[in-house]
Design a protein around this motif. Structure first.
Motif, PDB file in Angstrom:
ATOM      1  N   ASP A  63      59.431  30.612   5.698  1.00 30.61           N
ATOM      2  CA  ASP A  63      59.592  30.943   7.109  1.00 30.61           C
ATOM      3  C   ASP A  63      60.509  29.924   7.767  1.00 30.61           C
ATOM      4  O   ASP A  63      60.881  28.916   7.170  1.00 30.61           O
ATOM      5  N   LEU A  64      60.826  30.171   9.017  1.00 27.80           N
ATOM      6  CA  LEU A  64      61.680  29.252   9.769  1.00 27.80           C
ATOM      7  C   LEU A  64      60.915  28.068  10.318  1.00 27.80           C
ATOM      8  O   LEU A  64      61.496  27.089  10.748  1.00 27.80           O
ATOM      9  N   GLY A  65      59.596  28.168  10.285  1.00 26.20           N
ATOM     10  CA  GLY A  65      58.743  27.079  10.728  1.00 26.20           C
ATOM     11  C   GLY A  65      57.391  27.195  10.071  1.00 26.20           C
ATOM     12  O   GLY A  65      57.010  28.268   9.587  1.00 26.20           O
ATOM     13  N   ILE A  69      60.172  22.515  11.046  1.00 26.96           N
ATOM     14  CA  ILE A  69      61.107  23.524  11.523  1.00 26.96           C
ATOM     15  C   ILE A  69      62.351  23.476  10.630  1.00 26.96           C
ATOM     16  O   ILE A  69      62.841  22.402  10.292  1.00 26.96           O
ATOM     17  N   SER A  70      62.848  24.648  10.280  1.00 26.93           N
ATOM     18  CA  SER A  70      64.025  24.728   9.424  1.00 26.93           C
ATOM     19  C   SER A  70      65.260  24.175  10.128  1.00 26.93           C
ATOM     20  O   SER A  70      65.531  24.500  11.282  1.00 26.93           O
ATOM     21  N   LYS A 108      68.159  25.047   9.340  1.00 28.00           N
ATOM     22  CA  LYS A 108      69.184  26.090   9.355  1.00 28.00           C
ATOM     23  C   LYS A 108      69.231  26.843  10.688  1.00 28.00           C
ATOM     24  O   LYS A 108      70.145  27.614  10.923  1.00 28.00           O
ATOM     25  N   LEU A 109      68.267  26.593  11.559  1.00 27.43           N
ATOM     26  CA  LEU A 109      68.271  27.226  12.879  1.00 27.43           C
ATOM     27  C   LEU A 109      69.331  26.559  13.747  1.00 27.43           C
ATOM     28  O   LEU A 109      69.156  25.435  14.197  1.00 27.43           O
ATOM     29  N   ARG A 161      66.652  30.335  19.519  1.00 29.02           N
ATOM     30  CA  ARG A 161      65.815  30.699  18.363  1.00 29.02           C
ATOM     31  C   ARG A 161      65.017  29.496  17.884  1.00 29.02           C
ATOM     32  O   ARG A 161      63.849  29.611  17.527  1.00 29.02           O
ATOM     33  N   ARG A 162      65.633  28.320  17.880  1.00 27.85           N
ATOM     34  CA  ARG A 162      64.924  27.094  17.492  1.00 27.85           C
ATOM     35  C   ARG A 162      63.741  26.862  18.422  1.00 27.85           C
ATOM     36  O   ARG A 162      62.631  26.561  17.986  1.00 27.85           O
ATOM     37  N   VAL A 203      60.843  29.248  17.687  1.00 24.48           N
ATOM     38  CA  VAL A 203      60.067  28.845  16.513  1.00 24.48           C
ATOM     39  C   VAL A 203      59.185  27.642  16.842  1.00 24.48           C
ATOM     40  O   VAL A 203      58.016  27.591  16.456  1.00 24.48           O
TER      41      VAL A 203
END
Length: 90
Positions: free
Chosen positions: A26-28, A39-40, A42-43, A48-49, A52
């Motif tokens: 997931d992104l987080g 938290i990723s 890549k965001l 969007r960051r 998340v």
């Protein structure tokens, strides 16, 4: 590379860090045992960051809340911040 930051949830200090996550993750993620939110990196989109981050903080704050309720609450918070110009628009 960002330095991990710390914030309080109820009476506990939590760590939030930005890490490299594989494409299958997931992104987080929220780790209740370590009291850590990851938290990723890549965001790249600020909105969007923030979505998340808010989503994972809700998980940390209310662990038993159903996923759909976490999602709805997170979106409502982001929309309110955006409407009041406290968050950059889309």
């Amino acid at each position: 590379m960002r330095t991990p930051q710390y914030f309080k949830v109820k009476d506990d200090w939590w760590k939030i860090s930005f890490i490299d996550m594989s494409l299958t993750e997931d992104l987080g993620e929220c780790d209740y045992h370590k009291r850590e939110i990851r938290i990723s990196r890549k965001l790249e989109n600020d909105r969007r960051r923030m979505e998340v981050i808010v989503h994972e903080v809700i998980h940390a704050s209310i662990p038993d809340l159903a996923e759909d309720a976490v999602e709805r609450t997170g979106i409502a918070v982001i929309n309110a911040l955006e409407a009041t110009k406290l968050l950059p628009g889309k």
